[in-house]
Structures are given as structure tokens and as C-alpha cells.
Design a protein around this motif. Sequence first.
Motif, PDB file in Angstrom:
ATOM      1  N   GLU A  81       0.803  -1.221   0.000  1.00 26.68           N
ATOM      2  CA  GLU A  81       0.000   0.000   0.000  1.00 26.68           C
ATOM      3  C   GLU A  81       0.840   1.277   0.000  1.00 26.68           C
ATOM      4  N   HIS A  82       2.138   1.156   0.232  1.00 28.56           N
ATOM      5  CA  HIS A  82       3.005   2.342   0.238  1.00 28.56           C
ATOM      6  C   HIS A  82       3.806   2.489  -1.055  1.00 28.56           C
ATOM      7  N   HIS A  83       3.415   1.772  -2.077  1.00 30.05           N
ATOM      8  CA  HIS A  83       4.101   1.825  -3.375  1.00 30.05           C
ATOM      9  C   HIS A  83       3.342   2.806  -4.273  1.00 30.05           C
ATOM     10  N   ALA A  84       3.918   3.983  -4.498  1.00 37.75           N
ATOM     11  CA  ALA A  84       3.213   5.046  -5.215  1.00 37.75           C
ATOM     12  C   ALA A  84       2.809   4.646  -6.623  1.00 37.75           C
ATOM     13  N   LYS A  89      -0.930   3.461 -11.256  1.00 38.12           N
ATOM     14  CA  LYS A  89      -1.450   2.589 -12.314  1.00 38.12           C
ATOM     15  C   LYS A  89      -2.897   2.184 -12.035  1.00 38.12           C
ATOM     16  N   TYR A  90      -3.190   1.941 -10.777  1.00 42.09           N
ATOM     17  CA  TYR A  90      -4.556   1.599 -10.399  1.00 42.09           C
ATOM     18  C   TYR A  90      -5.508   2.743 -10.738  1.00 42.09           C
ATOM     19  N   GLY A  91      -5.108   3.960 -10.401  1.00 53.25           N
ATOM     20  CA  GLY A  91      -5.930   5.122 -10.736  1.00 53.25           C
ATOM     21  C   GLY A  91      -6.087   5.297 -12.234  1.00 53.25           C
ATOM     22  N   LEU A 118      -4.270  10.767  -5.500  1.00 47.46           N
ATOM     23  CA  LEU A 118      -3.857  11.557  -4.332  1.00 47.46           C
ATOM     24  C   LEU A 118      -2.936  10.737  -3.425  1.00 47.46           C
ATOM     25  N   LYS A 119      -3.218   9.463  -3.298  1.00 49.88           N
ATOM     26  CA  LYS A 119      -2.369   8.594  -2.480  1.00 49.88           C
ATOM     27  C   LYS A 119      -0.988   8.461  -3.103  1.00 49.88           C
ATOM     28  N   ASN A 126       7.959  13.159  -5.746  1.00 52.61           N
ATOM     29  CA  ASN A 126       8.641  13.419  -7.017  1.00 52.61           C
ATOM     30  C   ASN A 126       7.985  12.702  -8.203  1.00 52.61           C
ATOM     31  N   HIS A 127       6.793  12.183  -8.009  1.00 53.87           N
ATOM     32  CA  HIS A 127       6.133  11.392  -9.056  1.00 53.87           C
ATOM     33  C   HIS A 127       5.461  12.327 -10.058  1.00 53.87           C
TER      34      HIS A 127
END
Length: 317
Positions: A81-84, A89-91, A118-119, A126-127
Amino acid sequence: MTKFLLPFLFSIMAFSQSNLDDIETLFQKKQFNKAEQLVSDYLKTHPNNLQAIELLGDAYGHQKKWDGAILQYEKLVNNKEHHANYHYKYGGALGMKALSVSKLKALGIIGDVKEAFLKAAELDKNHIGTRWALVELYMQLPGIIGGSKSKSLRYAEELEVLSKVDGYLAKGYVYEYDDEPELAEKYYKMAIKEGGSVTCFNKLTVLYENEKEPEKAIENIEAAHKKHQRNAMHYQIGKVAAEYNIELQKGERCLQTYLENHSAEDGVPKAWAHYRLAQIHVHKQNKQEALKYIELAIAELPKIKPFKEQKEKILGL
């Protein structure tokens, strides 16, 4: 929605080296169905391999199989859950799903799209891709369900800190979308000055075309060609000349150059150059030349409706 709608760039880090090579080759060849099958087979015996799950999601995404992509990316989000990038990709897959269904059904998805992006932004300061996604999402959502120009500009500012070019392009996008062409032009020109990529030039060209300023569009394409020397830009000039009935000699010359130097890398089939030449000769009232070129276009791509309509127009001259 553009940048966040296709976030399915594969991260090849999985399996054995032979599997790795096979997957990479299939993606490069755009054989996504075969890649899907290969990864699916691997997951039957290695169901918890995160790289394989991600690749399967990517393969689904490239094929616009949004439900499949969503399912795989959701597995990744639930596992880490902490992998941006997983949230990103899910969004993205959810966003594409929202575009493929009715507006009513899309309303039930948008909240999850926003939450995922947002997550991702929260997890990775930096994403760049996530911030582009939020710029576009907040501009395109109606205000009643959370759309906000000010929020789009906030993320454009964050982009500018990470990458001046992306920040300028994002601001140009916001102002273009909000029907403020002067400000959009300002920021696209800043992006050209800062980075000068083909993308930067193209954004300004499209703006000029949308604003019915073909002379400026041609001038900008010529500046891009001077810097990048891309044959495809000859087609762009010919297209603008044909569509707006300006600088016909230059347009014809550029289209002939495009045809003489055409390769698969140019992207636009020769048929479209022939179609533009037919348009130019219609403007010149050269019926026989126009008919010659439209016949060439139809011979190459017989099912294209505008080609057939152009032929009827020419026959009626």
C-alpha cells in the motif's frame, strides 16, 4: 485525459532471464495478447509474484481490458500500500474504465480514481506522472463533483518544481482547457524555450490550429523542423495548408517531400498525404490532379470515409 490514461509502461524485472526476454520482446512488438498469456501461465505456479502481476495488468491495459487491469493493480495496491506507482497505475486503469462506461456509472468510479492519484502523490513527492494525472483530472471534472482549476494549477506548480518543462506544459494545458489561449500560448512558448522537445512544439501547434491561426501553426512547425529535422513535420505543414487553404505551394512541396522520404517511423500513412494533396488541388481548382491523388489515397486505404467524401466533392467540381 491523456498522460494518466495510459500509465501502462511495463517494468521488466521478473521471472527468469528467458521469461524476461520473451516478455520484453512481446511488448516491443505490441503483441500484448501473447504477453498476457505468457504471464498468466507463469502466475498459475507463482501467484504472488508482484512483478508478474504488474506485467499482467500492463498487458491488459495495453489491450484496453480495463477490468482485468484494475483487478491486477488492485492486488498490487493491497499487497504494497506504500508503493506510489501501484496507486498511480490503479488510478489510471480506473480512469480509463470511467471513460468507457456511461456518465452515471463513471460517477461511481471517479472518487476511487481521485483517491488513488492523491495517495500516489502523497507517497512520492517526485512522481511526475501522478501530478499530471491530477492536473488533468481536476480540470476535467465538473465542479459539482470536485473539479477545480485552482487545484489543477497547484499540481502544475508542483510539477514545475520537479520539471520546469512539465510545469509549463501543465499550465499551458490548464489555460487552454479553460479557454484562455493567450496564457496557454505563453506557457507553451516557455516550455519550448526551456526544453524544445517535439512534444512542446506540438502543443503550441495544436493550440494555434484550434484557435484558427494556421499561419502561426505553420511558423511553429517550421521552427520545430529546423530544430528536430523530422519528416513528419512536412506532413503537418501540408495538412495545415490543405485544411485552411493557405500557402498552398508550400503545402504541396512539403507533402511531396514527405512522400519522397516516407518511412514507417513517420506515423502517418502515405494515403493521408495523398488526401491532403487532393485537398490542395481542389483549392486550386485542378480537378484532374485532385482526382489522381484521391484515387491514390483510396487505393491504399479504401475504407476511410473522408477519402470517399473528398472524391465525391472532386467529381462534383
